[in-house]
Design an enzyme around this catalytic site. Structure first.
Site, PDB file in Angstrom:
ATOM      1  N   MET A 182      17.947  43.064 -49.372  1.00 48.97           N
ATOM      2  CA  MET A 182      18.561  42.051 -49.978  1.00 48.97           C
ATOM      3  C   MET A 182      18.008  42.053 -50.922  1.00 48.97           C
ATOM      4  O   MET A 182      17.720  40.653 -52.107  1.00 48.97           O
ATOM      5  CB  MET A 182      18.291  41.323 -48.513  1.00 48.97           C
ATOM      6  CG  MET A 182      18.787  41.121 -47.798  1.00 48.97           C
ATOM      7  SD  MET A 182      20.532  41.066 -48.586  1.00 48.97           S
ATOM      8  CE  MET A 182      21.664  41.535 -46.900  1.00 48.97           C
ATOM      9  N   ASN A 240      16.668  35.669 -41.291  1.00 48.64           N
ATOM     10  CA  ASN A 240      15.531  35.920 -41.017  1.00 48.64           C
ATOM     11  C   ASN A 240      14.646  36.807 -41.808  1.00 48.64           C
ATOM     12  O   ASN A 240      12.787  37.027 -41.843  1.00 48.64           O
ATOM     13  CB  ASN A 240      15.742  36.009 -39.647  1.00 48.64           C
ATOM     14  CG  ASN A 240      14.589  36.713 -39.405  1.00 48.64           C
ATOM     15  OD1 ASN A 240      13.460  36.234 -38.910  1.00 48.64           O
ATOM     16  ND2 ASN A 240      14.128  38.179 -39.173  1.00 48.64           N
ATOM     17  N   TYR A 258       4.879  33.990 -51.007  1.00 48.18           N
ATOM     18  CA  TYR A 258       5.710  33.390 -50.187  1.00 48.18           C
ATOM     19  C   TYR A 258       5.715  32.239 -49.667  1.00 48.18           C
ATOM     20  O   TYR A 258       6.985  31.617 -48.960  1.00 48.18           O
ATOM     21  CB  TYR A 258       4.389  33.859 -48.944  1.00 48.18           C
ATOM     22  CG  TYR A 258       5.716  33.636 -47.188  1.00 48.18           C
ATOM     23  CD1 TYR A 258       6.307  34.134 -47.088  1.00 48.18           C
ATOM     24  CD2 TYR A 258       4.652  33.576 -46.409  1.00 48.18           C
ATOM     25  CE1 TYR A 258       6.983  34.495 -46.062  1.00 48.18           C
ATOM     26  CE2 TYR A 258       4.923  33.023 -44.990  1.00 48.18           C
ATOM     27  CZ  TYR A 258       6.122  33.460 -44.505  1.00 48.18           C
ATOM     28  OH  TYR A 258       6.805  33.312 -43.458  1.00 48.18           O
ATOM     29  N   THR A 296       8.671  30.226 -51.869  1.00 45.69           N
ATOM     30  CA  THR A 296      10.092  30.623 -51.308  1.00 45.69           C
ATOM     31  C   THR A 296      10.209  30.123 -50.547  1.00 45.69           C
ATOM     32  O   THR A 296      11.706  29.741 -50.709  1.00 45.69           O
ATOM     33  CB  THR A 296      10.089  32.322 -51.238  1.00 45.69           C
ATOM     34  OG1 THR A 296       9.403  33.080 -49.365  1.00 45.69           O
ATOM     35  CG2 THR A 296       9.577  33.397 -51.842  1.00 45.69           C
ATOM     36  N   LEU A 331       2.327  31.423 -36.855  1.00 49.12           N
ATOM     37  CA  LEU A 331       1.831  32.634 -36.605  1.00 49.12           C
ATOM     38  C   LEU A 331       2.481  33.134 -35.303  1.00 49.12           C
ATOM     39  O   LEU A 331       2.024  33.193 -34.415  1.00 49.12           O
ATOM     40  CB  LEU A 331       0.595  32.359 -36.890  1.00 49.12           C
ATOM     41  CG  LEU A 331      -0.261  34.052 -36.973  1.00 49.12           C
ATOM     42  CD1 LEU A 331       0.389  34.802 -38.342  1.00 49.12           C
ATOM     43  CD2 LEU A 331      -1.457  34.120 -36.960  1.00 49.12           C
ATOM     44  N   ASP A 339       3.387  36.709 -33.032  1.00 44.76           N
ATOM     45  CA  ASP A 339       2.877  38.202 -33.237  1.00 44.76           C
ATOM     46  C   ASP A 339       3.201  39.417 -33.261  1.00 44.76           C
ATOM     47  O   ASP A 339       3.198  40.815 -32.698  1.00 44.76           O
ATOM     48  CB  ASP A 339       1.708  37.977 -31.814  1.00 44.76           C
ATOM     49  CG  ASP A 339       3.294  38.275 -30.897  1.00 44.76           C
ATOM     50  OD1 ASP A 339       4.710  38.155 -30.871  1.00 44.76           O
ATOM     51  OD2 ASP A 339       2.816  38.550 -29.563  1.00 44.76           O
TER      52      ASP A 339
END
Ligand code: NDP
Length: 283
Positions: free
Chosen positions: A87, A113, A177, A180, A211, A213
Site C-alpha cells: 500500500m 486495517n 503515526y 495519520t 494497546l 497484544d
C-alpha cells in the site's frame, strides 16, 4: 477521582450500550480485509470466516496470506481469495478493490486495517518517513474507500476504518503515526456527514483501539508504556460487530470512550496523568 469517575461512566455504558449485532447478517457477506496477514487483521479475517462470509485478504507477504486463507477455510469461510499488495504504491488500492469486486461480484464490507511500521520513538526529524507513512496509513485508505464506494453503495455496504486512541488523543512517541490516525478521523468523519446528507446508504465505522497484544505492538512498546495490552481476537470481534451494527464509532476497550470525554474536558491535567504512563530516558 478521575479514575473513579471513569470507572462509573464505563460501567453505565456497559449496562446501557447494546449494539444491534446480528451474526446471521454476515453469512455470505462479501468482505475485503487489509493488513490481513498478521495481528488484528488476521483475527478479523478469522471472525468473518466463522460467520460464513466471503473474503478477500490483502497484505504484502504472500506465503503468510496463504496460511491465513487456509485457516479461514477450516473455520467456515464460504469463499476466500488473497491478493498480495504493497500500500505504499499509489496504484495498488484500485487494483486490490477491482480484484475483490471481480472475485466476489461486489463488496458489502471494506475493512481498512493495515499500517506501516510504527517506530514508537521520539521525533528525530525524519520528514521522509512521515510522508511515506501518510501514504501507507492514510492516503491508501482514501484510495481504497474511493474505489469501493460505488459497489458499497449498491449493496448498502459498510466502510470500517481501524484507528487508535492516539487518533483522538495525542500520546508521546507516536508523532507520525498519530498524525495519520487523526487524518483518518478527519477524512472519514467528514465523508460520513456527506454520505448521510446525500442519502447514500454506506455506513462509516471508526474503530478506536487501545494497546492490543499483537506481536508488532508489543515489540514497539516494550519497556516504554506502563499499560497492559488487550487481546487481539477480542479487539477484532469488536471491530466486526461495530461494522455490522453500522455504528459511527466503537471503542475497544470500552472504557476508552469515557477516557476521551474526560480528556476533552480536562486536557491539561489529563495530559499530565497521561505522561506518567510512559517511560522516558533522555539520550
Ligand atoms: P500489525 O503490525 O500486526 O499488522 C499490520 C498488517 O499490515 C500486517 O498484515 C502487514 O502485513 C500489513 N502491512 C504492513 N505494511 C504494509 C504495506 N506497506 N502494504 C500493505 N500491507 C501492509 O498491526 P496491528 O494488528 O497491531 O494493527 C492493526 C490495526 O490496529 C492498525 O490500523 C493499527 O493502527 C490499529 N491499532 C493497533 C493497536 C495495537 O496496540 N496493536 C493499537 C491501536 C490501533 P505484511 O507485512 O504482510 O504486509
Amino acid at each position: 477521582k478521575v479514575l473513579c469517575a471513569t470507572g462509573v461512566v464505563a460501567a453505565l455504558i456497559a449496562v446501557f450500550w447494546k449494539d444491534s449485532f446480528n451474526p446471521e447478517s454476515l453469512s455470505g457477506a462479501r468482505v475485503l480485509v487489509t493488513g490481513a496477514s498478521a495481528g488484528i487483521g488476521e483475527q478479523i479475517a478469522y471472525h468473518y470466516a466463522r460467520f460464513g462470509a466471503e473474503i478477500v485478504l490483502t497484505a504484502r507477504r504472500e506465503a503468510v496470506l496463504q496460511k491465513v486463507m487456509e485457516k479461514c477455510l477450516t473455520l467456515g469461510a464460504k469463499k476466500i481469495f488473497y491478493i498480495p499488495a504493497d500500500m505504499s504504491s499509489p496504484s495498488e488500492p484500485e487494483r486490490v478493490v477491482q480484484f475483490a469486486v471481480q472475485k466476489l461480484g461486489g463488496l458489502d464490507y471494506l475493512v481498512l486495517n493495515h499500517i506501516g511500521p510504527n517506530r514508537f520513538q521520539e521525533w528525530a526529524g525524519d520528514v521522509e518517513y512521515t510522508r511515506w507513512l501518510l501514504q501507507v496509513n492514510f492516503l491508501s485508505y482514501v484510495a481504497l474507500a474511493t474505489a469501493a464506494l460505488p459497489t458499497l453503495e449498491k449493496n448498502r455496504g459498510a466502510l470500517v476504518v481501524v484507528s487508535s486512541l492516539t487518533g483522538k488523543m495525542p500520546t508521546p512517541f507516536t508523532t507520525s503515526y498519530s498524525a495519520t490516525k487523526f487524518a483518518l478521523d478527519g477524512f472519514f468523519s467528514s465523508l460520513r456527514h456527506e454520505l448521510i446528507m446525500q442519502n447514500r446508504d454506506v455506513s462509516v465505522t471508526l474503530c478506536i483501539l487501545g494497546l492490543i497484544d499483537t506481536e508488532s505492538a508489543l515489540e514497539y512498546t516494550r519497556g516504554k508504556v506502563l499499560v497492559s495490552a488487550s487481546p487481539a481476537p477480542e479487539a477484532a470481534l469488536a471491530i466486526v460487530r461495530g461494522g455490522a451494527a453500522r455504528a459511527h464509532e466503537i471503542f475497544y476497550p470500552r472504557w476508552l470512550q469515557p477516557l476521551c470525554c474526560l480528556w476533552a474536558l480536562f486536557p491539561s491535567s489529563g495530559n499530565q496523568v497521561l505522561r506518567t504512563f510512559y517511560n522516558y530516558s533522555s539520550p
